[in-house]
Design a protein around this motif. Structure first.
Motif, PDB file in Angstrom:
ATOM      1  N   PRO A 159      35.873  44.263  33.814  1.00 21.95           N
ATOM      2  CA  PRO A 159      34.605  44.966  33.616  1.00 21.95           C
ATOM      3  C   PRO A 159      34.790  46.107  32.613  1.00 21.95           C
ATOM      4  O   PRO A 159      35.891  46.346  32.126  1.00 21.95           O
ATOM      5  N   ALA A 160      33.720  46.835  32.357  1.00 26.03           N
ATOM      6  CA  ALA A 160      33.804  48.004  31.476  1.00 26.03           C
ATOM      7  C   ALA A 160      34.773  49.011  32.089  1.00 26.03           C
ATOM      8  O   ALA A 160      34.959  49.056  33.307  1.00 26.03           O
ATOM      9  N   GLU A 161      35.362  49.829  31.223  1.00 30.97           N
ATOM     10  CA  GLU A 161      36.392  50.775  31.666  1.00 30.97           C
ATOM     11  C   GLU A 161      35.884  51.704  32.768  1.00 30.97           C
ATOM     12  O   GLU A 161      36.621  52.037  33.695  1.00 30.97           O
ATOM     13  N   ASP A 162      34.614  52.114  32.704  1.00 30.77           N
ATOM     14  CA  ASP A 162      34.088  53.038  33.715  1.00 30.77           C
ATOM     15  C   ASP A 162      33.913  52.391  35.087  1.00 30.77           C
ATOM     16  O   ASP A 162      33.723  53.075  36.085  1.00 30.77           O
ATOM     17  N   LYS A 163      33.996  51.075  35.160  1.00 29.63           N
ATOM     18  CA  LYS A 163      33.875  50.366  36.447  1.00 29.63           C
ATOM     19  C   LYS A 163      35.249  50.087  37.084  1.00 29.63           C
ATOM     20  O   LYS A 163      35.335  49.570  38.188  1.00 29.63           O
ATOM     21  N   ILE A 164      36.300  50.385  36.343  1.00 32.14           N
ATOM     22  CA  ILE A 164      37.652  50.160  36.874  1.00 32.14           C
ATOM     23  C   ILE A 164      38.049  51.362  37.714  1.00 32.14           C
ATOM     24  O   ILE A 164      38.083  52.488  37.235  1.00 32.14           O
ATOM     25  N   ASN A 165      38.330  51.095  38.980  1.00 27.95           N
ATOM     26  CA  ASN A 165      38.744  52.148  39.910  1.00 27.95           C
ATOM     27  C   ASN A 165      39.815  51.586  40.855  1.00 27.95           C
ATOM     28  O   ASN A 165      40.249  50.442  40.702  1.00 27.95           O
ATOM     29  N   GLU A 166      40.201  52.384  41.831  1.00 29.07           N
ATOM     30  CA  GLU A 166      41.252  51.989  42.779  1.00 29.07           C
ATOM     31  C   GLU A 166      40.871  50.722  43.543  1.00 29.07           C
ATOM     32  O   GLU A 166      41.689  49.824  43.722  1.00 29.07           O
ATOM     33  N   MET A 180      50.331  48.862  45.993  1.00 29.88           N
ATOM     34  CA  MET A 180      50.044  49.386  44.659  1.00 29.88           C
ATOM     35  C   MET A 180      50.516  50.835  44.565  1.00 29.88           C
ATOM     36  O   MET A 180      50.322  51.613  45.489  1.00 29.88           O
ATOM     37  N   ARG A 181      51.124  51.148  43.458  1.00 30.26           N
ATOM     38  CA  ARG A 181      51.565  52.524  43.206  1.00 30.26           C
ATOM     39  C   ARG A 181      50.522  53.290  42.398  1.00 30.26           C
ATOM     40  O   ARG A 181      50.166  54.403  42.722  1.00 30.26           O
ATOM     41  N   ARG A 182      50.075  52.691  41.287  1.00 30.96           N
ATOM     42  CA  ARG A 182      49.108  53.362  40.422  1.00 30.96           C
ATOM     43  C   ARG A 182      48.458  52.341  39.488  1.00 30.96           C
ATOM     44  O   ARG A 182      48.960  51.249  39.297  1.00 30.96           O
ATOM     45  N   ASN A 183      47.336  52.767  38.896  1.00 31.41           N
ATOM     46  CA  ASN A 183      46.682  51.954  37.876  1.00 31.41           C
ATOM     47  C   ASN A 183      46.010  52.893  36.887  1.00 31.41           C
ATOM     48  O   ASN A 183      45.649  54.018  37.229  1.00 31.41           O
ATOM     49  N   LYS A 184      45.877  52.437  35.645  1.00 32.82           N
ATOM     50  CA  LYS A 184      45.222  53.253  34.627  1.00 32.82           C
ATOM     51  C   LYS A 184      44.855  52.382  33.434  1.00 32.82           C
ATOM     52  O   LYS A 184      45.410  51.306  33.232  1.00 32.82           O
ATOM     53  N   VAL A 185      43.918  52.885  32.664  1.00 29.51           N
ATOM     54  CA  VAL A 185      43.591  52.287  31.376  1.00 29.51           C
ATOM     55  C   VAL A 185      44.210  53.205  30.340  1.00 29.51           C
ATOM     56  O   VAL A 185      43.953  54.412  30.328  1.00 29.51           O
ATOM     57  N   GLU A 217      45.479  53.175  26.111  1.00 29.80           N
ATOM     58  CA  GLU A 217      45.599  52.548  24.795  1.00 29.80           C
ATOM     59  C   GLU A 217      45.052  51.128  24.776  1.00 29.80           C
ATOM     60  O   GLU A 217      45.675  50.201  24.254  1.00 29.80           O
ATOM     61  N   GLY A 218      43.872  50.951  25.374  1.00 30.35           N
ATOM     62  CA  GLY A 218      43.210  49.645  25.362  1.00 30.35           C
ATOM     63  C   GLY A 218      43.801  48.619  26.303  1.00 30.35           C
ATOM     64  O   GLY A 218      43.485  47.440  26.216  1.00 30.35           O
ATOM     65  N   LYS A 219      44.648  49.064  27.221  1.00 31.89           N
ATOM     66  CA  LYS A 219      45.256  48.141  28.181  1.00 31.89           C
ATOM     67  C   LYS A 219      45.052  48.668  29.592  1.00 31.89           C
ATOM     68  O   LYS A 219      45.144  49.870  29.840  1.00 31.89           O
ATOM     69  N   PHE A 220      44.754  47.735  30.501  1.00 33.43           N
ATOM     70  CA  PHE A 220      44.648  48.074  31.914  1.00 33.43           C
ATOM     71  C   PHE A 220      46.005  47.790  32.538  1.00 33.43           C
ATOM     72  O   PHE A 220      46.517  46.674  32.453  1.00 33.43           O
ATOM     73  N   LYS A 221      46.599  48.829  33.128  1.00 34.06           N
ATOM     74  CA  LYS A 221      47.947  48.705  33.685  1.00 34.06           C
ATOM     75  C   LYS A 221      47.915  48.991  35.177  1.00 34.06           C
ATOM     76  O   LYS A 221      47.312  49.973  35.615  1.00 34.06           O
ATOM     77  N   MET A 222      48.581  48.119  35.920  1.00 37.74           N
ATOM     78  CA  MET A 222      48.734  48.313  37.358  1.00 37.74           C
ATOM     79  C   MET A 222      50.215  48.213  37.691  1.00 37.74           C
ATOM     80  O   MET A 222      50.909  47.333  37.185  1.00 37.74           O
ATOM     81  N   SER A 223      50.662  49.110  38.540  1.00 37.87           N
ATOM     82  CA  SER A 223      52.059  49.093  38.960  1.00 37.87           C
ATOM     83  C   SER A 223      52.115  48.940  40.474  1.00 37.87           C
ATOM     84  O   SER A 223      51.500  49.725  41.203  1.00 37.87           O
ATOM     85  N   PHE A 224      52.841  47.928  40.910  1.00 33.43           N
ATOM     86  CA  PHE A 224      53.046  47.658  42.330  1.00 33.43           C
ATOM     87  C   PHE A 224      54.525  47.851  42.643  1.00 33.43           C
ATOM     88  O   PHE A 224      55.332  48.073  41.753  1.00 33.43           O
TER      89      PHE A 224
END
Length: 182
Positions: free
Chosen positions: A54-61, A77-82, A84-91
């Motif tokens: 989805p759009a970046e503003d709809k990406i949440n925990e 899950m440890r963390r997630n973020k957008v 440099e144009g990439k959605f990153k999730m760390s588990f």
């Protein structure tokens, strides 16, 4: 305190803690470089994925957690973020990186590196037993440092003539890093 008592205390504490000193030193070096190299884990599998984001503003925990489950990732899950144009999730055992525009990405699966992982836990542990043991270890290192300073009682290389200058430099050097580079 007698010279032989100082030497014996210094020697025995040094012998007792030699394994822990080496483990802390090695894992400390690895921890210093954990951003560029992940010494605690190594790659087992890399899997290519395609996801509609989805759009970046709809990406949440909540979205990140449900996407992780949809991708078959069941560890914490440890963390997630957008970034440099990439959605990153760390588990705990997986890293996911997805391009925000194309939706193309990959899941990298890891397992703990034997021995190295356990050594690095020394720096991260928060159990009350380990904290007390770490405090005792820290006090012992202070004793080792002080007794070592007085092991050479006379001569031009003793603490009073030369050692205090090196000890002072050893204190000033990290302070310079803290204040000038920190």
């Amino acid at each position: 305190m007698k010279q032989t008592t100082i030497r014996n205390l210094h020697r025995d504490l040094g012998y007792f803690y030699i394994g822990l000193i080496i483990s802390f030193a090695a894992s400390g070096i690895m921890m210093n470089h954990r951003e560029s190299w992940h010494p605690e884990k190594y790659t087992v599998e890399t899997k290519t994925i395609q996801v509609n984001l989805p759009a970046e503003d709809k990406i949440n925990e909540k979205f990140a957690d449900s996407l992780g489950k949809a991708l078959g990732i069941d560890d914490k899950m440890r963390r997630n973020k957008v970034d440099e144009g990439k959605f990153k999730m760390s588990f705990e055992k997986h890293d996911v990186e997805i391009d925000m525009k194309s939706g193309k990405g990959e899941i990298v699966s890891y397992i703990k590196t034997p021995v190295i992982s356990q050594m690095m836990k020394l720096h991260k542990s928060s159990s009350s037993w380990w904290i007390y043991y770490g405090d005792i270890f820290g006090l012992s290192l202070i004793i080792i440092a002080i007794t070592g300073a007085f092991m050479i009682p006379v001569g031009k290389f003793n603490f009073k003539r030369r050692g205090w200058k090196l000890a002072l430099a050893g204190i000033v050097f990290p302070l310079l890093f803290l204040f000038l580079l920190g």
